[in-house]
Write an enzyme that holds these catalytic residues in place. Structure first.
Site, PDB file in Angstrom:
ATOM      1  N   HIS A  68       0.838  -1.204   0.000  1.00 20.52           N
ATOM      2  CA  HIS A  68       0.000   0.000   0.000  1.00 20.52           C
ATOM      3  C   HIS A  68       0.873   1.253   0.000  1.00 20.52           C
ATOM      4  O   HIS A  68       2.092   1.161   0.064  1.00 20.52           O
ATOM      5  CB  HIS A  68      -0.988  -0.006   1.166  1.00 20.52           C
ATOM      6  CG  HIS A  68      -0.362   0.027   2.520  1.00 20.52           C
ATOM      7  ND1 HIS A  68       0.252  -1.069   3.096  1.00 20.52           N
ATOM      8  CD2 HIS A  68      -0.240   1.025   3.432  1.00 20.52           C
ATOM      9  CE1 HIS A  68       0.704  -0.748   4.291  1.00 20.52           C
ATOM     10  NE2 HIS A  68       0.432   0.522   4.533  1.00 20.52           N
ATOM     11  N   HIS A  73       6.031   1.641   3.741  1.00 17.08           N
ATOM     12  CA  HIS A  73       5.932   0.447   2.893  1.00 17.08           C
ATOM     13  C   HIS A  73       6.434   0.703   1.467  1.00 17.08           C
ATOM     14  O   HIS A  73       6.730  -0.241   0.742  1.00 17.08           O
ATOM     15  CB  HIS A  73       4.490  -0.061   2.861  1.00 17.08           C
ATOM     16  CG  HIS A  73       4.044  -0.594   4.186  1.00 17.08           C
ATOM     17  ND1 HIS A  73       3.993  -1.933   4.476  1.00 17.08           N
ATOM     18  CD2 HIS A  73       3.682   0.052   5.327  1.00 17.08           C
ATOM     19  CE1 HIS A  73       3.610  -2.099   5.732  1.00 17.08           C
ATOM     20  NE2 HIS A  73       3.412  -0.905   6.276  1.00 17.08           N
ATOM     21  N   HIS A 157      -7.553  -1.128   5.489  1.00 21.99           N
ATOM     22  CA  HIS A 157      -6.445  -0.262   5.921  1.00 21.99           C
ATOM     23  C   HIS A 157      -6.452   1.118   5.254  1.00 21.99           C
ATOM     24  O   HIS A 157      -6.771   2.102   5.901  1.00 21.99           O
ATOM     25  CB  HIS A 157      -5.106  -0.962   5.726  1.00 21.99           C
ATOM     26  CG  HIS A 157      -3.958  -0.193   6.304  1.00 21.99           C
ATOM     27  ND1 HIS A 157      -3.873   0.111   7.639  1.00 21.99           N
ATOM     28  CD2 HIS A 157      -2.856   0.336   5.724  1.00 21.99           C
ATOM     29  CE1 HIS A 157      -2.771   0.800   7.872  1.00 21.99           C
ATOM     30  NE2 HIS A 157      -2.141   0.947   6.729  1.00 21.99           N
ATOM     31  N   ASP A 178      -0.369  -4.168   5.685  1.00 23.04           N
ATOM     32  CA  ASP A 178      -1.217  -3.716   6.799  1.00 23.04           C
ATOM     33  C   ASP A 178      -2.665  -3.988   6.414  1.00 23.04           C
ATOM     34  O   ASP A 178      -3.049  -3.754   5.274  1.00 23.04           O
ATOM     35  CB  ASP A 178      -1.009  -2.221   7.045  1.00 23.04           C
ATOM     36  CG  ASP A 178       0.377  -1.938   7.611  1.00 23.04           C
ATOM     37  OD1 ASP A 178       1.084  -2.905   7.933  1.00 23.04           O
ATOM     38  OD2 ASP A 178       0.744  -0.753   7.725  1.00 23.04           O
ATOM     39  N   GLU A 203       1.038  -8.768   9.515  1.00 23.99           N
ATOM     40  CA  GLU A 203       1.398  -7.646  10.382  1.00 23.99           C
ATOM     41  C   GLU A 203       0.826  -7.918  11.768  1.00 23.99           C
ATOM     42  O   GLU A 203      -0.132  -8.702  11.902  1.00 23.99           O
ATOM     43  CB  GLU A 203       0.829  -6.334   9.835  1.00 23.99           C
ATOM     44  CG  GLU A 203      -0.690  -6.241   9.886  1.00 23.99           C
ATOM     45  CD  GLU A 203      -1.188  -4.930  10.488  1.00 23.99           C
ATOM     46  OE1 GLU A 203      -0.517  -4.413  11.416  1.00 23.99           O
ATOM     47  OE2 GLU A 203      -2.232  -4.438  10.061  1.00 23.99           O
ATOM     48  N   HIS A 414       6.051  -6.508  11.645  1.00 23.08           N
ATOM     49  CA  HIS A 414       5.427  -5.200  11.834  1.00 23.08           C
ATOM     50  C   HIS A 414       4.723  -5.120  13.186  1.00 23.08           C
ATOM     51  O   HIS A 414       3.508  -4.944  13.266  1.00 23.08           O
ATOM     52  CB  HIS A 414       4.430  -4.959  10.678  1.00 23.08           C
ATOM     53  CG  HIS A 414       4.107  -3.505  10.464  1.00 23.08           C
ATOM     54  ND1 HIS A 414       3.169  -2.835  11.201  1.00 23.08           N
ATOM     55  CD2 HIS A 414       4.586  -2.608   9.588  1.00 23.08           C
ATOM     56  CE1 HIS A 414       3.091  -1.587  10.775  1.00 23.08           C
ATOM     57  NE2 HIS A 414       3.943  -1.422   9.800  1.00 23.08           N
TER      58      HIS A 414
END
Lengths: 598, 845
Positions: A68, A73, A157, A178, A203, A414
């Site tokens: 994303h 990231h 997310h 995420d 994550e 994460h």
């Protein structure tokens, strides 16, 4: 045995930046290429020398996947592709590809402006990097090469966030990036099919948190904004251009409409249009409610939220302003903060993470006297609130995702080590799968037991299946047949069918061995003694004398002859087919021990 | 150290030492170490520790804690190492008996904390920091820490093993660096010193030799372990040793391992190929290579033969880059790279006797055929060959190789690969047909091949055939061409065009082939393609605008019409590239030929100027607005070539709009434009004074300066400069300040403009006048601009003269990031975290 190796270069027991290297079926894939916002030097980027020392990343990596658009990231992508030099494929979803350059550009400008850095990627590099990106759709299987394929799943997310399944042959890995398992006001919940990967890399930001009711948080937020506005104060909400800003905008817009409030709400100039443009363009990526009502009313065409002009800062009366950047470290949000900080009627609400050194970090940790540029001290009298609106799955959500995908192993990234440890145990207990949590630089190796799909002939299936019993996936059965590998396909058929199909003649294989025993009697007597001996040992087997003077035990033949040089030595010739391999071996061993004395 | 930092440090140390208090995030600790590092470089460490006893107390407290946080323990290791880096610091810590407790604590290594890679990493880094002096070296030996370091060199964490390798190398090199009784080197700088060393009676030398031997044995053992990960780490250690160690040390190590390396070359798993390549190439760059020339060359040759052709590319390329590479080895390396291409040529050759690429082949043709006939290895092998063409070209143009290889033949093979990739080649052998099937649509091979083509076209004196442009056009026309391949094809097209000194033969191609296909590509559905096309057109226009034939071809091609419509493209990048292209194209429109303009009447220079002004004031994205300003600046710099009507009027709008833009880069570009305008106007106004003039030159200057000031005022340039000076974005303020300073210099220092109006309290006065201007104007809230309407030129001059620009410049020179970077801010943040009662849940985006 085949292996899958996972090495985090970032996100291993931390939330700094994500960059995970996966080796699967001889392919090397990099998952995310994030930047650490807490550092101003080379430490902000992943150290690619751990991947390959000669810097030829294109040779080593088969592809890069970005989950994303958040900078932790994707922030190192232009550095990797244009400065270190990577020319291979990069995959991300369409919204991520559209929004990524905006955030990268935003960050570049802040870096160059504030820090005066010159050795940083340029706008041209961001553009050239984005030209290397292949955009993918949800649930579209993308063939990276003949062996490697990837598939994106919805992750919630932020707009365009995706989980990716990476598959080589029968081995597969799912990387969640995420994700959020509960829908919010503008995005849906993450979803994945029961793909049973060898490993889920998940994550775990909120590994130990069962988050309080979202509604409570929203109510709290609205209450605080409303109270401030009612008493004539101003509310500053520092945000990043895209992401939770839109969620909060929808929240306030709806509240203002319901309560018929008149105080103006503003959003940083230039970004509103841009952000809303993308939300309209990628409406299919939002949640069901927004998609359904889109025709009557576009949720992103706000009635109450207007573009902000920097001159409005001094306007009297209450107002709410969404301004960038989100950590109060530069630009408009910091400028407004400086003007409003001295008034205790005002409020600043920080809805997300702030790195050390930023004004956001300082005020969140209770500092109220800040040394500003020009060495002036700014006294912060305005109220400071922190309300996390980041859309991550909580512990419950993570467990839910694992239940959905049914992986053979789980690997947590994460998140914080201690919290991961707790979740790890929970996962291992509940799902009876191994759970790993490698630190950065540590490689987790998972041995896979790849399933190779094989077609089976109906006749063989009928022959081998238990009459009346339905196949049960939890109780696998072994089937015997002949495996034919032909024209890139595998088929299990009966041996008769295989012979027929391939035009082969059946050959019978017999194993033979010679056993020497001491027995001075005649050959016939020896044979009779063997007969009696076997009759007592093998009670359930059929043992017969054959007319040619041999003994037959099932398919095993035993013939006795006398050694020419020594008549007291008898040579037993034992011969059996492969079907009776076990019995044949047993008999030869038994006879080697000699015959019992009568 | 700042006084305030000295005052804060004890509290910070107390916070860090208290396990009950929350620990600041990792970045805080890292930054704290950065600061300590700066401090230890600035002042004697011993006195630093004496003045700040809290530092050693912190170390002593944390190291004694029963269960310290891993990140805190790691921090303590590294801090101790930093403080022990100097001899005085080391002695001081040793005197306090802290070093043994920190680094020699075996109990700690048995604890669960040690399992955390952060802790092991911190321990290694701490020692690495410390091993800058011989005392630290002795300390490691005395405490037998080598026994701890060696297993860590095989640690499962890449970070730990890599750091341990660095530490081992530091141990191998330190005594020499510290001018210990290093063995006397032979005249040629190489070692026969093994003997000298072993015979040496010096204690230190014995210890050092023992360390070298010990490390050598460790490497030897791990190479024999059969464990690929361990072998890889040892190969990496040896590679590092090649780069950093003295030749004689390296020789000891090399002699210990060379036999095992030889066996590994025979039977290594594929994961070890690359580390082995790295090691062999590294050792070939050391003096050992010259000494044991034939052995290493033999190893290199042997390894080339052993590894698969698809893996041999980087080794071959490395060999070619070796100094004093034996020619036979070099020829083999070239053959490794070119053989697949040679095979491709052969597979499509109409006449088998056609000269190929190679005189002798390194591999059997069968081997290459086998690889090329399988899809995966075919793509890998060709990708490998093509990716090394760029380096290869540098070698084969050298005198020795030039007689054996023709770049034109390589060009033919690359073209053939590219033809195969789009199904345009006619293979003459069954293997060729199979290769074609593998290559059709392979983006990976196409990318490498087009890059290789670009490198070949860049060669001086290369003879290119028509087939190059046919192929390039084929790719440009092919609707299936990948966007990134297209971008590379366009870059290669530019290189191809620039190969020709005489373009006469090219113009018909431009007219009939290139421009029509580029027109199509401007309408491509993919923004990447539209953008790359515009970039190519911009470059072509820039390079070819002075050719008489080019302008009419472009103007009549219809490309400009499409480009104008692309100013409204939905993608900002494309709009920006269109602006840049039109900015370049405007130069070729400066032609009064009616015939030429008949088709382009609507695309006048003035039309484009007004479109660009619109972009600047209306575009929602900053890229096009920035591009527009850059174009305006370019035009103004080249104004002699570009007599655009009413350009000055447009400029006044550009200044106004550009300086109120919310993107600071647009504002900086606007100020740059203003700067160019001032320079140009000055150059035109300030004519050199004539010695025979009736009017004195000072009067003339003053008159022309007054004119300049008036012009600046009319165009509101003063307004934007004064506003810029107070801009919230530092680069804008810096630029405005720089322009104002140069104006100050010109007007008051060189121009004798009256400055007597400036009183002693002028700076304050200037400030108050400016403030007044900001406050009194009603429109300020809307425009963000200052109102100087009521001011005369003299008033403005007064402000300008009174501004203390040097101080402003100084203040602006400090990075506005200092809040984030200052140590005081860092210390305050650490204290604040400890004091905060609200638990802000760890969060991220």
């Amino acid at each position: 045995m085949p292996e899958i190796k996972v090495t985090p270069l970032g996100a291993g027991q931390d939330v700094g930046r994500s960059c995970i290297l996966v080796s699967i079926g001889g392919k090397n894939v990099m998952l995310d290429c994030g930047m650490h916002m807490g550092f101003n030097d080379d430490r902000r980027f992943p150290d690619f020398s751990y991947i390959t020392q000669n810097g030829r990343l294109t040779e080593f990596l088969d592809c890069v996947i970005v989950s994303h658009f958040h900078l932790d990231h994707c922030g190192a992508l232009p550095y990797m592709s244009e400065m270190v030099g990577y020319d291979g494929p990069i995959y991300m979803t369409h919204p991520t590809k559209a929004i990524c350059p905006i955030l990268l550009e935003d960050f570049r400008k802040i870096t160059v402006d504030k820090k005066g850095e010159t050795n940083f990627f340029t706008s041209q590099m961001i553009k050239d990097c984005m030209k290397k990106v292949t955009a993918v759709n949800l649930h579209q299987t993308v063939q990276v090469d003949d062996e490697l394929e990837i598939k994106a799943y919805y992750a919630g997310h932020v707009l365009g966030a995706a989980m990716f399944q990476i598959k080589v042959g029968a081995e597969s890995v799912v990387y969640t990036g995420d994700y959020n398992m509960t829908p919010d006001r503008h995005l849906g919940a993450a979803w994945i099919d029961k793909c049973r990967p060898d490993i889920v890399i998940s994550e775990s930001t909120y590994a130990t948190t069962i988050r309080d009711s979202k509604r409570c948080r929203e109510r709290d937020f609205l209450k605080k904004v409303h109270e401030t506005v009612e008493r004539g104060g101003k509310v500053l909400i520092p945000v990043f251009a895209l992401g939770r800003a839109q969620e909060l905008c929808i929240l306030l817009e709806t509240f203002w409409e319901r309560m018929n409030l008149k105080a103006p709400i503003y959003f940083s100039t230039g970004l509103t249009e841009k952000a809303n443009h993308y939300y309209k363009l990628f409406i299919t990526w939002t949640n069901q409610k927004i998609r359904k009502t889109f025709v009557q009313r576009n949720m992103f065409e706000f009635k109450h939220i207007k573009p902000f002009d920097r001159s409005y800062t001094d306007n009297p009366g209450p107002m709410v302003v969404f301004a960038t950047p989100g950590m109060l470290h530069a630009g408009q949000s910091l400028q407004i903060f400086k003007k409003w900080a001295g008034n205790d009627k005002n409020m600043v609400i920080l809805p997300g993470y702030c790195v050390q050194g930023t004004v956001g970090y300082k005020i969140l940790n209770g500092q109220r006297k800040l040394e500003m540029e020009g060495r002036n001290t700014l006294e912060v009298k305005m109220q400071v609130e922190y309300m996390s609106f980041s859309a991550h799955a909580d512990a419950k959500g993570i467990m839910q995702l694992i239940r959905m995908a049914e992986p053979r192993n789980v690997l947590l990234v994460h998140g914080e080590a201690k919290k991961m440890e707790f979740l790890k145990q929970k996962i291992e207990q509940e799902f009876s799968v191994n759970c790993y949590m490698p630190a950065n630089g540590e490689t987790t190796t998972i041995t896979t037991n790849p399933n190779i799909p094989v077609d089976i002939s109906l006749s063989l299936l009928k022959r081998e299946s238990v009459p009346g019993a339905l196949p049960d996936p939890k109780k696998p059965r072994i089937m015997h047949g002949t495996l034919i590998m032909k024209d890139n396909s595998l088929r299990l058929v009966s041996s008769e069918q295989a012979l027929k199909e391939l035009g082969l003649v059946e050959h019978h294989l017999r194993f033979t061995c010679r056993v020497h025993i001491q027995d001075p009697h005649s050959e016939q007597d020896t044979l009779n003694k063997i007969y009696s001996h076997l009759k007592t040992v093998l009670k359930d087997s059929s043992i017969q004398h054959l007319p040619d003077g041999t003994l037959m035990v099932e398919s095993i033949l035993i013939k006795v002859s006398t050694a020419s040089e020594d008549p007291s030595t008898k040579i037993l010739l034992v011969s059996w087919t492969y079907q009776d391999e076990e019995l044949g071996s047993y008999l030869s061993t038994l006879l080697r021990k000699g015959l019992p004395s009568s | 150290m700042e006084t305030e930092c000295i005052m804060l440090l004890p509290s910070v140390c107390a916070v860090l030492a208290n396990p009950e208090l929350p620990i600041p995030d990792d970045t805080c600790l890292e930054k704290l170490l950065d600061w300590f590092k700066v401090m230890t470089c600035k002042a004697p460490v011993e006195s630093l520790m004496q003045q700040n006893t809290c530092l050693t107390e912190l170390i002593a407290t944390v190291i004694k804690q029963k269960d310290p946080e891993p990140c805190m323990l790691s921090f303590i290791f590294r801090l101790t190492g930093l403080l022990a880096a100097s001899v005085d610091g080391f002695s001081f810590l040793e005197h306090l008996r802290l070093l043994g407790e920190v680094f020699g604590n075996r109990e700690l290594m048995q604890k669960r904390t040690w399992e955390d890679a952060t802790v092991r990493c911190g321990w290694i880094h701490g020692l690495l920091n410390a091993v800058q002096n011989l005392k630290a070296f002795q300390f490691i030996l005395k405490n037998e820490l080598i026994e701890v370091i060696l297993p860590l060199q095989q640690d499962c964490s890449l970070f730990v093993s890599s750091a341990a390798s660095q530490l081992l190398i530091q141990l191998l090199t330190l005594p020499a660096q510290q001018s210990m009784n290093a063995p006397v080197l032979r005249g040629d700088g190489h070692s026969s010193d093994m003997k000298d060393l072993l015979q040496s009676t010096s204690n230190e030398n014995h210890e050092w030799t023992d360390v070298v031997k010990h490390i050598g044995m460790h490497v030897e053992e791990t190479l024999l372990s059969g464990e690929p990960f361990h072998i890889e780490q040892s190969l990496k250690l040896m590679t590092l040793a090649c780069k950093r160690c003295e030749p004689w040390i390296l020789q000891i190590l090399w002699e210990k391992v060379v036999g095992h390396i030889e066996s590994l070359l025979e039977t290594h798993p594929t994961t070890l190929t690359q580390p082995l390549v790295e090691l062999l190439l590294s050792v070939s760059r050391t003096p050992i290579y010259q000494e044991a020339d034939s052995t290493i060359s033999t190893l290199l040759m042997h390894f080339l033969q052993t590894i698969s052709p698809a893996q041999a590319g980087s080794l071959a390329s490395g060999i070619l880059n070796l100094k004093n590479c034996p020619q036979s080895l070099g020829m083999s390396a070239i053959s490794v790279i070119l053989h697949p291409l040679e095979f491709i040529l052969y597979s499509a050759s109409q006449q088998p006797q056609d000269p190929g690429l190679l005189e002798t082949r390194f591999y059997e043709d069968m081997t290459i055929e086998e690889q090329l006939c399988r899809k995966t290895s075919c793509i890998a092998l060709l990708g490998n060959s093509l990716s090394h063409i760029h380096e290869l070209l540098e070698i084969i143009t050298q005198p020795y190789y030039a007689t054996h290889f023709r770049p034109e033949a390589i060009l033919s093979s690359v073209l053939l690969v590219l033809q195969m990739c789009i199904g345009a080649a006619i293979p003459t052998t069954p293997a060729g047909s199979q290769i074609c099937r593998h290559l059709i649509g392979s983006v990976k091979v196409q990318k490498f091949a087009v890059d290789a083509l670009g490198s070949i076209l860049h060669l001086k004196g290369i003879v290119v055939s028509d087939s190059v442009h046919h192929l390039l056009l084929e790719y440009l026309r092919n609707p299936d061409t990948d966007s990134l391949v297209l971008k590379k094809v366009m870059q290669a097209t530019l290189k191809y065009v620039l190969c020709f000194s005489d373009l006469t033969a090219m113009w018909p191609i431009f007219d009939k082939d290139l421009f029509p296909v580029l027109k199509k590509r401007l309408c491509d559905i993919r923004w990447e393609v539209r953008d790359s096309t515009l970039e190519l057109l911009t470059h072509l226009t820039l390079h070819l605008q002075d050719n008489e034939e080019f302008p009419p071809l472009l103007l009549n091609s219809g490309i400009l019409q499409i480009a104008m419509s692309l100013l409204k493209d939905h993608e900002g990048y494309v709009r920006a590239s269109t602006v840049s292209f039109l900015g370049q194209a405007i130069y070729i429109m400066n032609n009064k030929d009616d015939k030429l303009n008949s088709n382009t009447i609507q695309f006048t220079q003035e039309g484009i100027v007004s479109q660009l002004v619109d972009i600047l004031s209306q575009d929602s994205e900053s890229f096009p607005r920035r591009a527009a300003l850059r174009v305006f600046t370019g035009w103004l710099q080249q104004c002699s070539r570009l007599p655009i009507e009413n350009f000055e009027e447009s400029l006044s709008v550009v200044f106004k709009v550009g300086c109120s833009d919310f993107d600071w880069e647009v504002r900086v570009h606007s100020l740059e434009l203003a700067e160019v305008w001032i320079d140009q106007t000055l150059a035109n106004t300030l004519v050199p004074s004539c010695p025979y003039a009736v009017t004195p030159s000072t009067d003339l200057k003053r008159k022309s300066l007054s004119e300049l000031m008036l012009k600046l005022k009319t165009l509101q340039i003063f307004d934007i400069l004064f506003v810029g000076l107070h801009d919230c974005d530092r680069p804008v303020a810096q630029k405005a300040c720089a322009v104002l300073m140069s104006l100050q210099k010109i007007i008051f220092e060189k121009g004798d403009f009256p400055t007597n109006e400036v009183s002693t309290n002028g700076h304050e006065k200037a400030g108050s006048i400016l403030k007044d201007c900001f406050l009194t104007q009603n429109s300020a809230a809307q425009t963000g601009l200052i109102n100087l309407t009521g001011k005369t030129v003299d008033n403005i001059a007064e402000i300008l003269a009174a501004l203390d620009l040097k101080t402003i410049q100084n203040n602006l020179g400090h990075s506005s990031d200092y809040i984030q970077n200052s140590p005081r801010s860092l210390l305050q943040d650490i204290l604040a975290v400890a004091e905060t009662t609200v638990d802000n849940v760890i969060d991220c985006y």
